[in-house]
Write an enzyme that holds these catalytic residues in place. Structure first.
Site, PDB file in Angstrom:
ATOM      1  N   ASP A  21      43.103  34.536 116.578  1.00 17.41           N
ATOM      2  CA  ASP A  21      44.059  34.671 115.484  1.00 17.41           C
ATOM      3  C   ASP A  21      43.445  35.296 114.235  1.00 17.41           C
ATOM      4  O   ASP A  21      42.258  35.578 114.173  1.00 17.41           O
ATOM      5  CB  ASP A  21      44.652  33.300 115.144  1.00 17.41           C
ATOM      6  CG  ASP A  21      46.151  33.372 114.933  1.00 17.41           C
ATOM      7  OD1 ASP A  21      46.608  34.314 114.261  1.00 17.41           O
ATOM      8  OD2 ASP A  21      46.870  32.495 115.444  1.00 17.41           O
ATOM      9  N   TYR A  58      56.720  36.619 115.130  1.00 14.84           N
ATOM     10  CA  TYR A  58      56.061  35.545 115.871  1.00 14.84           C
ATOM     11  C   TYR A  58      55.437  36.129 117.133  1.00 14.84           C
ATOM     12  O   TYR A  58      56.110  36.842 117.885  1.00 14.84           O
ATOM     13  CB  TYR A  58      57.068  34.458 116.266  1.00 14.84           C
ATOM     14  CG  TYR A  58      58.053  34.093 115.193  1.00 14.84           C
ATOM     15  CD1 TYR A  58      57.629  33.669 113.933  1.00 14.84           C
ATOM     16  CD2 TYR A  58      59.433  34.170 115.427  1.00 14.84           C
ATOM     17  CE1 TYR A  58      58.544  33.341 112.947  1.00 14.84           C
ATOM     18  CE2 TYR A  58      60.350  33.835 114.448  1.00 14.84           C
ATOM     19  CZ  TYR A  58      59.903  33.426 113.208  1.00 14.84           C
ATOM     20  OH  TYR A  58      60.813  33.098 112.234  1.00 14.84           O
ATOM     21  N   TRP A  98      56.698  30.353 117.260  1.00 15.31           N
ATOM     22  CA  TRP A  98      57.218  30.223 115.891  1.00 15.31           C
ATOM     23  C   TRP A  98      56.757  28.881 115.345  1.00 15.31           C
ATOM     24  O   TRP A  98      57.038  27.824 115.882  1.00 15.31           O
ATOM     25  CB  TRP A  98      58.727  30.415 115.809  1.00 15.31           C
ATOM     26  CG  TRP A  98      59.623  29.737 116.801  1.00 15.31           C
ATOM     27  CD1 TRP A  98      59.489  28.516 117.367  1.00 15.31           C
ATOM     28  CD2 TRP A  98      60.836  30.289 117.320  1.00 15.31           C
ATOM     29  NE1 TRP A  98      60.529  28.245 118.205  1.00 15.31           N
ATOM     30  CE2 TRP A  98      61.379  29.322 118.191  1.00 15.31           C
ATOM     31  CE3 TRP A  98      61.524  31.480 117.122  1.00 15.31           C
ATOM     32  CZ2 TRP A  98      62.578  29.525 118.867  1.00 15.31           C
ATOM     33  CZ3 TRP A  98      62.714  31.687 117.793  1.00 15.31           C
ATOM     34  CH2 TRP A  98      63.219  30.720 118.658  1.00 15.31           C
TER      35      TRP A  98
END
Length: 486
Positions: free
Chosen positions: A287, A178, A192
């Site tokens: 991301d 994470y 998470w």
């Protein structure tokens, strides 16, 4: 060559001409990302692991892109080839499988027992290289070269950790990967996601009014690092899997301030606790979707100790528009889980998650079709399996189709489908990071039957024959090939 540590792996990569030592000063903020971006997407001969020996303002080197090719990923898992993962796990299952294991649930227990029986259960040691230096009075994250990856990121992020927690009720260990956002020298935010094991531990702890002890492990054996990213069943210890990959148990040592055990050969460990009631805005973060994940509340990790080697290496990765290093980490997961998919769906021949699909967005599956509607049975079966329940598009093709070749798989998916009849559309869970769904973590999904259709499925025209050369002509040309000058 057996590798126990990150330094061992650096040496292995260097001896095999798969590592570049960057000796000029480079900034942890943005510059390393831009270099990695060019290396990941450049010519294959330039795609190597990078060891930044002089990160501006830090004494600690940064290792990145160590998993960034099929070959390096295989070496990291103590294999010569990623397909060895498939073969070796299949052998383990065949060797250790309980003969009377009938139901799928029993098979999951059988896998856990098989790994345990292989003799690679983690074991404790008293002394550990990762505790050569111990900081408990004033532990600070400021000496760790945590990267700021993209211009609009909310801050520096730890991107390649092993986050260790235990179920507050069962005591079962979970190791997850994470990302962690640095807030200050003593605080991290733990991203998470709701489908992950760490988040479940937080939910249970909150219901009990407890804190969650956490250890953030950095470095060590690359097999342990990768195992943290593997989507394992809740009761299957990731360090048990790492031990099987290594061929020997992972040695663990007790943390100095938290009731957890961590790999003794790690480079750095950040110990602390999560208070479920202390949630703060985390992000944005560039991301693996290729977009920034927006700000959301996630729990704060309060640092109680930092331990490390005298000469640690800080491991990191950069995610963004594919392909990047995380694609090869996912490819290893794909290869490892093929035998497990076959336990539940034995008609599966192969499966692939191509880079543009970003793992959950597109899954190609080849099957041995035996009855009408067989493809639909597999589509629904996959949507009921663990994190494959998050898959947005599942494409089923016949057994002869090479799903590892995206061009061939796409040819079948686009040419073998009547879009009014051969698709299954529904709603279901989607990945936490899926920004396209109209609702958070819930949205539309599609299953595509791209197999040859049968009369019993309503196709009465007669499926055409595939264009193929005869074996005899192939053999003749094989004999001529060396003389053609091609």
């Amino acid at each position: 060559m057996k590798t126990n540590t990150l330094r061992d792996f650096v040496h292995l990569l260097e001896t095999r001409d798969q590592l570049v030592r960057v000796t000029v000063p480079v900034a942890a903020e943005l510059e390393i990302t831009e270099i990695v971006e060019r290396v990941s997407k450049g010519p294959a001969e330039r795609n190597k692991a990078l060891l930044f020996e002089h990160v501006t303002g830090y004494a600690m080197p940064v290792l990145i892109n160590m998993f960034g090719s099929a070959q390096r990923m295989a070496w990291a898992l103590h294999m010569d080839d990623l397909d060895d993962l498939t073969r070796n796990l299949a052998k383990l299952i065949d060797w250790r499988w309980p003969q009377n294991a009938g139901a799928a649930v029993g098979r999951g227990v059988g896998l856990l027992n098989a790994l345990r029986a292989a003799g690679i259960k983690p074991h404790k040691v008293r002394r550990a290289p990762v505790q050569e230096i111990v900081e408990t009075k004033n532990p600070s994250l400021d000496g760790i070269p945590i990267l700021t990856c993209w211009p609009n990121d909310g801050g520096p992020f730890v991107t390649l950790p092993q986050v260790v927690t235990r179920d507050p009720l069962k005591g079962v260990r979970n190791v997850g990967m994470y990302r962690l956002q640095k807030v200050d020298s003593r605080t991290l935010l733990v991203h998470w996601q709701r489908h992950k094991g760490g988040a479940e531990h937080e939910r249970v702890a909150q219901s009990l009014g407890k804190r969650v002890p956490v250890a953030v492990v950095l470095g060590g054996d690359p097999a342990c690092i990768w195992a943290a990213s593997a989507p394992l069943p809740p009761d299957l210890d990731e360090y048990l899997l790492a031990g099987w990959l290594r061929g020997r148990p992972v040695e663990l040592v007790d943390c100095v301030t938290q009731p957890l055990a961590i790999p003794a050969e790690a480079d750095i460990v950040v110990e602390g606790y999560v208070d479920p009631d202390d949630r703060r805005p985390e992000g944005p973060f560039g991301d693996h979707t290729g977009y920034y994940t927006p700000v959301e509340p996630f729990p704060a990790l309060h640092v109680t100790a930092i331990t490390r080697r005298r000469d640690p290496i800080y491991p990191a990765t950069v995610v963004g528009i594919p392909p990047m290093e995380d694609y090869w980490m996912g490819k290893a997961t794909e290869r490892l889980f093929l035998p497990l998919l076959r336990l539940f769906l034995p008609e599966i021949v192969d499966w692939a998650m191509p880079a543009p699909g970003l793992f959950h967005n597109l899954v190609f599956v080849s099957i041995k079709k035996r009855f009408p509607g067989h493809a639909r049975k597999v589509i629904h079966g996959l949507w009921g399996l663990a994190l494959l329940s998050l898959a947005k598009a599942v494409v089923i093709v016949d057994e002869w189709v090479d799903v590892q070749n995206p061009t061939i798989a796409a040819w079948q998916a686009l040419g073998n489908v009547d879009w009014s009849r051969d698709v299954v559309i529904g709603d279901g869970p989607t990945d936490h990071l899926d920004h396209a769904s109209y609702h958070h973590s819930f949205g539309g999904k599609i299953g595509i039957d791209a197999t040859a259709k049968w009369p019993e499925e309503g196709y009465t025209r007669g499926w055409p024959e595939l264009v193929r050369m005869t074996p005899a002509v192939k053999a003749q040309v094989d004999a001529l090939w060396g003389k053609l000058g091609l």
